[in-house]
Design an enzyme around this catalytic site. Structure first.
Site, mmCIF file in Angstrom:
data_model
loop_
_atom_site.group_PDB
_atom_site.id
_atom_site.type_symbol
_atom_site.label_atom_id
_atom_site.label_comp_id
_atom_site.label_asym_id
_atom_site.label_seq_id
_atom_site.Cartn_x
_atom_site.Cartn_y
_atom_site.Cartn_z
ATOM 1 N N CYS A 77 0.837 -1.198 0.000
ATOM 2 C CA CYS A 77 0.000 0.000 0.000
ATOM 3 C C CYS A 77 0.870 1.244 0.000
ATOM 4 O O CYS A 77 2.102 1.173 0.041
ATOM 5 C CB CYS A 77 -0.939 0.011 1.205
ATOM 6 S SG CYS A 77 -0.069 0.186 2.781
ATOM 7 N N CYS A 99 3.508 1.758 2.691
ATOM 8 C CA CYS A 99 4.785 1.068 2.452
ATOM 9 C C CYS A 99 5.701 1.952 1.616
ATOM 10 O O CYS A 99 6.905 2.050 1.882
ATOM 11 C CB CYS A 99 4.550 -0.249 1.711
ATOM 12 S SG CYS A 99 3.385 -1.366 2.512
ATOM 13 N N ASP A 103 9.028 25.370 -33.778
ATOM 14 C CA ASP A 103 10.106 25.795 -34.654
ATOM 15 C C ASP A 103 9.594 25.611 -36.079
ATOM 16 O O ASP A 103 8.826 24.675 -36.341
ATOM 17 C CB ASP A 103 11.335 24.919 -34.404
ATOM 18 C CG ASP A 103 12.390 25.089 -35.476
ATOM 19 O OD1 ASP A 103 12.817 26.231 -35.695
ATOM 20 O OD2 ASP A 103 12.758 24.069 -36.099
ATOM 21 N N ASP A 130 13.249 20.377 -33.644
ATOM 22 C CA ASP A 130 13.988 19.189 -34.077
ATOM 23 C C ASP A 130 15.474 19.407 -34.262
ATOM 24 O O ASP A 130 16.232 18.452 -34.328
ATOM 25 C CB ASP A 130 13.408 18.660 -35.388
ATOM 26 C CG ASP A 130 13.858 19.500 -36.577
ATOM 27 O OD1 ASP A 130 13.893 20.744 -36.438
ATOM 28 O OD2 ASP A 130 14.180 18.929 -37.628
ATOM 29 N N ASP A 135 17.679 23.904 -31.400
ATOM 30 C CA ASP A 135 16.440 23.923 -30.614
ATOM 31 C C ASP A 135 16.659 23.414 -29.196
ATOM 32 O O ASP A 135 15.777 23.553 -28.350
ATOM 33 C CB ASP A 135 15.361 23.050 -31.281
ATOM 34 C CG ASP A 135 14.823 23.681 -32.553
ATOM 35 O OD1 ASP A 135 14.604 24.900 -32.553
ATOM 36 O OD2 ASP A 135 14.644 22.949 -33.540
#
Length: 754
Positions: free
Chosen positions: A22, A25, A442, A639, A643
């Site tokens: 649980c 724990c 971009d 990409d 960037d």
């Protein structure tokens, strides 16, 4: 082409934790690890049963000892095959629980029928009392209940009692206390009835046995559901090839994939899985990369193209040279990244963990108060009422559901995202992306194809398009300028023959002049043709300028023959993606290094809300900060290597998977296929997952807030209603099953279609 996705170089230490049941724990294991000298960060996940420790100076032995000290077992998680091992662990859990549940059910059924049958059907009670003496019946109940509690139910006492003795009670402790109290009281009534008042001499053996049986049933269903939770990773693991045909020593031999080395030449035949990552040497085929990119159509492959381990060769045969093997392959990176995301915690989970750490002690205190109140002020037999209601409070509480609410949804959500070609590198990105206000893109290589192509060829009256294009391509064939390369590529793509040239001259900054089969061909900017009549093209040139396009002109034998536009064209899906983002209620922005006019034209074409043009790579971070003005949450999609700073600066960085490794390393989310549709899928999964988490938390907390007071008896004075411990056990078991099953619904989330 899909680039390799690399996981972070800072490898955290991962431990497999056993014995957690649980959220309490989770909190205790986390606290124990954080107390180890040299440990700065530790995150424990109940659904994956793993602890992730950040960079630390602590030794493995110290960490394992700290976990064992608070009552759990730990082991270093193997780097390879971990996902498979984890699924196997859940399968073993389910098998063991199924066996114990069957034993408990067989022993509990006669006890339940004999005891409850008399309550439900009075003639049966009278018949039973006439056949079997009450004392002997109680002894039979005792034997059956004892067998249930201390055989299949021993797990609750084995873990719960030591936890109680350490002063760190958790879920097993609640069950051990509740069922144990009912069994102990009933045993006293059976064997030493003189110790309790005559009006309270009732046995609750059936309640103790049914409680254990129902909770075992809940745990079994939960283990089955947990096994399905990591199914997305299991599918990825299963995609890995087992063998490969490798050329060595002048012959082709079949080797285990683990034996393939970088530089080996691998032969792939139709219908075979590609064993490792590599580059095609010769041959051609179509490869199904759906398991990586989520795209259903096979991708054409020929010499020079990259291939990815785990993908399926659908037709044709080819040879490729291995470039990445073992844990360096893209599939291995993807599996690791998904597992890291699944092991992560959302900000909301930290709040849940703080609450549940105190939950079990609070429930035990409430059970004690319930017993005292009923014993002092309750109706006769007050002691019995107090005991039953205290047991009901202990049993009804369910920190399991609280602990599973968030991690199970993260596991299923990130796994489903991976199937759709979206990798959440960090689990918390799920929550942040859901809160995004603006999606910024971009331009080059993200909204556009990233390379110049012939987008417009407007031919003057009296000229043939194919003839003009072949002559212009011939004139440009000796130039290395990107515009020249795009024109030649367009002519070749249309299957035109490019004639030989007799004479060639280049005027840098203006254009080129060539003689081809006696014809003079000139290609260049408008200022190169100052002496020619451009009146027929004035309207065309103005329209192109309004669209942000700068054409070059072509003249044949002194007459303007065509206006040619070479541009970085917009991706086919970009406009539809922008429209869908608007439909989702998001603002869009574009950051570009182009001049204002060109950038504005592209933004107008796509329907983008905000444009920041003439932005140098070094200024992209400032552009992100400007978009964040007013407290807006910004997601940035890029990409290129330039960037990377912007991806890191944005609240959520989304890297297009066809981009550079630097961009991918800086991002929170990676789109594997390079299709911008992945942005929509990422947003859809993010929103669905966070909504699913809130549903789980509402159920887990609402369930406890509603039923614990009912179990304590608050409805009894007004309505005469009490909650049986057996019903409480059933409700508690179903609570965890509900949470895990609700998370499974995320597996049905469909990708966006444009």
């Amino acid at each position: 082409m899909i680039k390799h996705v690399h996981a972070s170089t800072a490898q955290p230490l991962v431990l497999d934790i056993e014995g957690m049941s649980c959220a309490s724990c989770v909190g205790r294991v986390e606290k124990a690890l954080l107390k180890v000298p040299g440990v700065e960060t530790a995150s424990v996940n109940l659904a994956t049963e793993r602890a992730t420790i950040g960079a630390s100076t602590a030794t493995l032995a110290e960490l394992i000892q700290a976990v064992e000290k608070v009552g759990y077992s730990a082991a270093a998680r193997p780097a390879e095959g971990a996902a498979h091992d984890h699924a196997h662990h859940h399968d073993e859990d389910a098998a063991e629980l199924k066996r114990d549940l069957a034993i408990a059910a067989v022993l509990t059924l006669p006890l339940f029928v004999l005891e409850m049958g008399g309550h439900l059907y009075t003639p049966f009670h009278h018949w039973l009392m006439g056949v079997v003496p009450m004392q002997w019946l109680y002894i039979a109940y005792f034997v059956l209940a004892t067998a249930v509690l201390f055989w299949p139910g021993r797990r609750f006492f084995k873990v719960g009692v030591p936890a109680l003795l350490r002063g760190a009670p958790e879920m097993n402790a609640l069950v051990a206390l509740g069922a144990g109290a009912a069994w102990l009281y009933s045993s006293v009534v059976t064997f030493a009835p003189q110790l309790v008042p005559s009006e309270t001499r009732f046995v609750y053996f059936e309640a103790a046995a049914v409680i254990v049986t129902l909770i075992l049933a809940g745990r079994w269903l939960e283990a089955l559901a947990k096994g399905r939770t990591g199914e997305a990773i299991q599918r990825l693991v299963r995609e890995q090839a087992r063998t490969a045909f490798v050329e060595r020593d002048g012959r082709t031999m079949e080797l285990a994939v683990e034996q393939v080395a970088v530089g080996d030449v691998v032969v792939v035949r139709p219908g075979e899985k590609i064993a490792v990552d590599g580059e095609v040497i010769d041959g051609s085929s179509h490869v199904d990369e759906a398991m990586i990119s989520g795209e259903p159509l096979p991708v054409s492959k020929s010499a020079g193209d990259s291939v990815i381990g785990g993908t399926l060769n659908t037709s044709g045969s080819f040879r490729f040279r291995a470039t990445k093997v073992g844990s360096d392959t893209m599939l291995a990176h993807i599996i690791r990244m998904v597992e890291e995301a699944q092991a992560g915690k959302l900000p909301i989970q930290a709040v849940v963990d703080r609450i549940t750490l105190w939950f079990v002690p609070a429930v035990m205190a409430l059970a004690a108060v319930t017993f005292i109140v009923w014993t002092i002020w309750g109706p006769e037999p007050s002691f019995t009422y107090g005991l039953v209601n205290a047991v009901a409070v202990l049993i009804i509480a369910c920190p399991c559901a609280m602990g599973l609410a968030t991690p199970t949804s993260i596991m299923v959500g990130t796994g489903r995202a991976a199937e759709l070609g979206v990798l959440f590198r960090k689990g918390e990105a799920l929550q942040r992306l859901r809160d995004a206000d603006v999606v910024a893109f971009d331009k080059t290589g993200t909204l556009t194809q990233g390379k110049p192509v012939l987008s417009d060829l407007i031919v003057a009256d009296g000229f043939d398009r194919s003839t003009v294009l072949s002559l212009v391509a011939a004139a440009e064939s000796r130039s290395e300028h990107p515009i020249a390369l795009a024109i030649v590529a367009a002519a070749e793509a249309e299957g035109l023959s490019i004639p030989l040239i007799d004479d060639f001259a280049s005027d840098p900054g203006h254009g080129v002049t060539a003689t081809i089969a006696g014809q003079k061909v000139e290609v260049g900017s408008a200022r190169m043709f100052a002496g020619l009549d451009l009146s027929a093209f004035v309207t065309t040139l103005e329209a192109l300028a309004d669209d942000g396009k700068t054409p070059v002109l072509a003249a044949i034998d002194g007459k303007i023959a065509a206006a040619i536009v070479v541009a970085d064209v917009v991706r086919p899906t970009s406009q539809a993606v922008i429209a869908q983002l608007h439909a989702m209620g998001l603002k869009t922005a574009m950051i570009s290094g182009d001049n204002q006019r060109t950038a504005a034209a592209i933004a107008r074409q796509l329907g983008i809300d905000e444009v920041q043009a003439e932005v140098l790579p070094a200024d992209k971070v400032a552009a992100i900060k400007a978009l964040r003005a007013g407290g807006r949450v910004v997601a940035y999609v890029g990409d290129g290597i330039n960037d990377a700073p912007a991806l890191a600066e944005a609240d959520i960085g989304i890297a297009v998977g066809t981009g550079t490794d630097a961009a991918i390393e800086s991002a929170d989310v990676v789109l594997l296929g390079g299709d911008l549709k992945g942005v929509l899928n990422a947003l859809k999964l993010s929103r669905a997952t966070i909504r699913n988490i809130w549903e789980n938390l509402f159920w887990a907390f609402g369930y406890n807030a509603l039923l614990i007071p009912v179990a304590a008896g608050v409805l009894y004075p007004s309505f005469g209603l009490l909650l049986s411990p057996m019903l409480g056990a059933g409700a508690m078991a179903l609570s965890s099953v509900f949470v895990v099953s609700n998370a499974q619904r995320l597996r049905a989330v469909r990708g966006v279609s444009l």
